[in-house]
Design a protein around this motif. Sequence first.
Motif, PDB file in Angstrom:
ATOM      1  N   PHE A  23       4.479   2.594   0.267  1.00 27.01           N
ATOM      2  CA  PHE A  23       5.609   1.755   0.005  1.00 27.01           C
ATOM      3  C   PHE A  23       6.790   2.791  -0.706  1.00 27.01           C
ATOM      4  O   PHE A  23       8.147   2.581  -0.177  1.00 27.01           O
ATOM      5  CB  PHE A  23       5.554   0.702  -1.145  1.00 27.01           C
ATOM      6  CG  PHE A  23       6.615  -0.245  -1.325  1.00 27.01           C
ATOM      7  CD1 PHE A  23       6.850  -1.513  -0.305  1.00 27.01           C
ATOM      8  CD2 PHE A  23       7.643  -0.083  -2.065  1.00 27.01           C
ATOM      9  CE1 PHE A  23       8.015  -2.188  -0.648  1.00 27.01           C
ATOM     10  CE2 PHE A  23       8.782  -0.998  -2.584  1.00 27.01           C
ATOM     11  CZ  PHE A  23       8.773  -2.111  -1.726  1.00 27.01           C
ATOM     12  N   TRP A  24       6.633   3.517  -1.514  1.00 25.27           N
ATOM     13  CA  TRP A  24       7.781   4.254  -2.249  1.00 25.27           C
ATOM     14  C   TRP A  24       7.805   5.609  -1.653  1.00 25.27           C
ATOM     15  O   TRP A  24       8.847   6.255  -1.677  1.00 25.27           O
ATOM     16  CB  TRP A  24       7.286   4.491  -3.645  1.00 25.27           C
ATOM     17  CG  TRP A  24       7.121   3.263  -4.497  1.00 25.27           C
ATOM     18  CD1 TRP A  24       5.914   2.595  -4.918  1.00 25.27           C
ATOM     19  CD2 TRP A  24       8.132   2.290  -4.926  1.00 25.27           C
ATOM     20  NE1 TRP A  24       6.007   1.337  -5.416  1.00 25.27           N
ATOM     21  CE2 TRP A  24       7.413   1.266  -5.414  1.00 25.27           C
ATOM     22  CE3 TRP A  24       9.423   2.380  -4.772  1.00 25.27           C
ATOM     23  CZ2 TRP A  24       8.246   0.207  -6.018  1.00 25.27           C
ATOM     24  CZ3 TRP A  24      10.161   1.344  -5.356  1.00 25.27           C
ATOM     25  CH2 TRP A  24       9.654   0.073  -5.889  1.00 25.27           C
ATOM     26  N   GLY A  25       6.941   6.248  -0.958  1.00 25.65           N
ATOM     27  CA  GLY A  25       7.129   7.699  -0.478  1.00 25.65           C
ATOM     28  C   GLY A  25       6.736   8.891  -1.356  1.00 25.65           C
ATOM     29  O   GLY A  25       6.111   8.444  -2.407  1.00 25.65           O
ATOM     30  N   THR A  26       7.351   9.820  -1.209  1.00 27.14           N
ATOM     31  CA  THR A  26       7.194  11.028  -1.989  1.00 27.14           C
ATOM     32  C   THR A  26       7.729  11.052  -3.459  1.00 27.14           C
ATOM     33  O   THR A  26       8.951  10.559  -3.553  1.00 27.14           O
ATOM     34  CB  THR A  26       7.608  12.230  -1.340  1.00 27.14           C
ATOM     35  OG1 THR A  26       7.103  12.263   0.109  1.00 27.14           O
ATOM     36  CG2 THR A  26       7.292  13.388  -2.105  1.00 27.14           C
ATOM     37  N   ARG A  27       7.033  11.090  -4.446  1.00 31.08           N
ATOM     38  CA  ARG A  27       7.486  11.428  -5.994  1.00 31.08           C
ATOM     39  C   ARG A  27       7.492  12.722  -6.431  1.00 31.08           C
ATOM     40  O   ARG A  27       7.055  13.714  -5.807  1.00 31.08           O
ATOM     41  CB  ARG A  27       6.617  10.408  -6.706  1.00 31.08           C
ATOM     42  CG  ARG A  27       5.240  11.111  -7.086  1.00 31.08           C
ATOM     43  CD  ARG A  27       4.392  10.340  -8.114  1.00 31.08           C
ATOM     44  NE  ARG A  27       4.679  11.080  -9.302  1.00 31.08           N
ATOM     45  CZ  ARG A  27       4.002  10.882 -10.558  1.00 31.08           C
ATOM     46  NH1 ARG A  27       2.951   9.778 -10.502  1.00 31.08           N
ATOM     47  NH2 ARG A  27       4.094  11.317 -11.650  1.00 31.08           N
ATOM     48  N   ASN A  28       8.222  12.872  -7.523  1.00 32.20           N
ATOM     49  CA  ASN A  28       8.094  13.947  -8.237  1.00 32.20           C
ATOM     50  C   ASN A  28       7.396  14.101  -9.426  1.00 32.20           C
ATOM     51  O   ASN A  28       6.838  13.135  -9.781  1.00 32.20           O
ATOM     52  CB  ASN A  28       9.756  14.751  -8.279  1.00 32.20           C
ATOM     53  CG  ASN A  28      10.239  13.766  -9.408  1.00 32.20           C
ATOM     54  OD1 ASN A  28       9.977  12.556  -9.703  1.00 32.20           O
ATOM     55  ND2 ASN A  28      11.454  14.242  -9.987  1.00 32.20           N
ATOM     56  N   ASN A  29       7.449  15.153 -10.181  1.00 34.75           N
ATOM     57  CA  ASN A  29       6.957  15.423 -11.568  1.00 34.75           C
ATOM     58  C   ASN A  29       5.658  14.758 -11.562  1.00 34.75           C
ATOM     59  O   ASN A  29       5.645  13.558 -12.501  1.00 34.75           O
ATOM     60  CB  ASN A  29       8.127  14.746 -12.449  1.00 34.75           C
ATOM     61  CG  ASN A  29       7.713  15.185 -13.833  1.00 34.75           C
ATOM     62  OD1 ASN A  29       6.874  15.862 -14.304  1.00 34.75           O
ATOM     63  ND2 ASN A  29       8.302  14.716 -14.853  1.00 34.75           N
ATOM     64  N   PRO A  30       4.639  15.272 -11.356  1.00 37.68           N
ATOM     65  CA  PRO A  30       3.186  14.860 -11.520  1.00 37.68           C
ATOM     66  C   PRO A  30       2.762  14.818 -12.899  1.00 37.68           C
ATOM     67  O   PRO A  30       1.896  14.075 -12.966  1.00 37.68           O
ATOM     68  CB  PRO A  30       2.386  15.782 -10.398  1.00 37.68           C
ATOM     69  CG  PRO A  30       3.109  16.826 -10.177  1.00 37.68           C
ATOM     70  CD  PRO A  30       4.591  16.455 -10.183  1.00 37.68           C
ATOM     71  N   ALA A  31       3.285  15.471 -13.897  1.00 32.55           N
ATOM     72  CA  ALA A  31       2.932  15.666 -15.067  1.00 32.55           C
ATOM     73  C   ALA A  31       3.782  14.638 -15.744  1.00 32.55           C
ATOM     74  O   ALA A  31       3.388  14.388 -17.045  1.00 32.55           O
ATOM     75  CB  ALA A  31       3.395  17.091 -15.706  1.00 32.55           C
ATOM     76  N   ALA A  32       4.352  13.643 -15.189  1.00 33.15           N
ATOM     77  CA  ALA A  32       5.232  12.580 -15.941  1.00 33.15           C
ATOM     78  C   ALA A  32       4.304  11.631 -16.717  1.00 33.15           C
ATOM     79  O   ALA A  32       4.554  11.181 -18.051  1.00 33.15           O
ATOM     80  CB  ALA A  32       6.034  11.865 -15.104  1.00 33.15           C
TER      81      ALA A  32
END
Length: 193
Positions: A23-32
């Motif tokens: 639904f959302w696609g590619t995210r950033n910041n896997p450490a969030a």
Amino acid sequence: MDIAENAALVVVDVQKGFEEVDFWGTRNNPAADDNIAALIDAWQSAGRPVVFVRHDSVQAGSPLREGYEGNGFKEYVEQRRGKGGGAELLVTKSVNSAFLGAPDLGAWLRAAGIGQLVLAGIQTNMCVETTARMGGNLGYEVVVPLDATYTFDLEGPFGWRQSADELARASAVSLHGGGFARVVTTEEVLAGG
């Protein structure tokens, strides 16, 4: 960095529905998520106030819609709710700003004499940024540890597309450069508290 003894941590929309990559696609910041958890732990162990914000989408098919599993908080957030020594508030909303939810966040903060907010959560350029801008406009000292937020790639008008990292940087520049909030790191917030 000075974090007030009664600064409120506002955890914005850390919900299961954001895990739906299709639904959302590619995210950033896997450490969030680790950084958000660390902030909640620090606030709760210090007895500081924590506000959990949940987006109850009114859009059909949204992974954040009421009654759908994705509307619930991510497991690490749900496990921490109610565990702190300080005041806790649940705010639900169907728009971008946590100040336009129920119960009234601003009234709760004023009644508690809270003037500083630390914002973490999802999405950096949507609900986190909108809440930060509104908080700044309302006179709160707003701090945004950017690495405790994340967002997704997005397409806008004219076929323009921005990556999640580009959007996060643009939010940071707008918030910090525009005087709405101080944009920092989770480490700086934890060291200042």
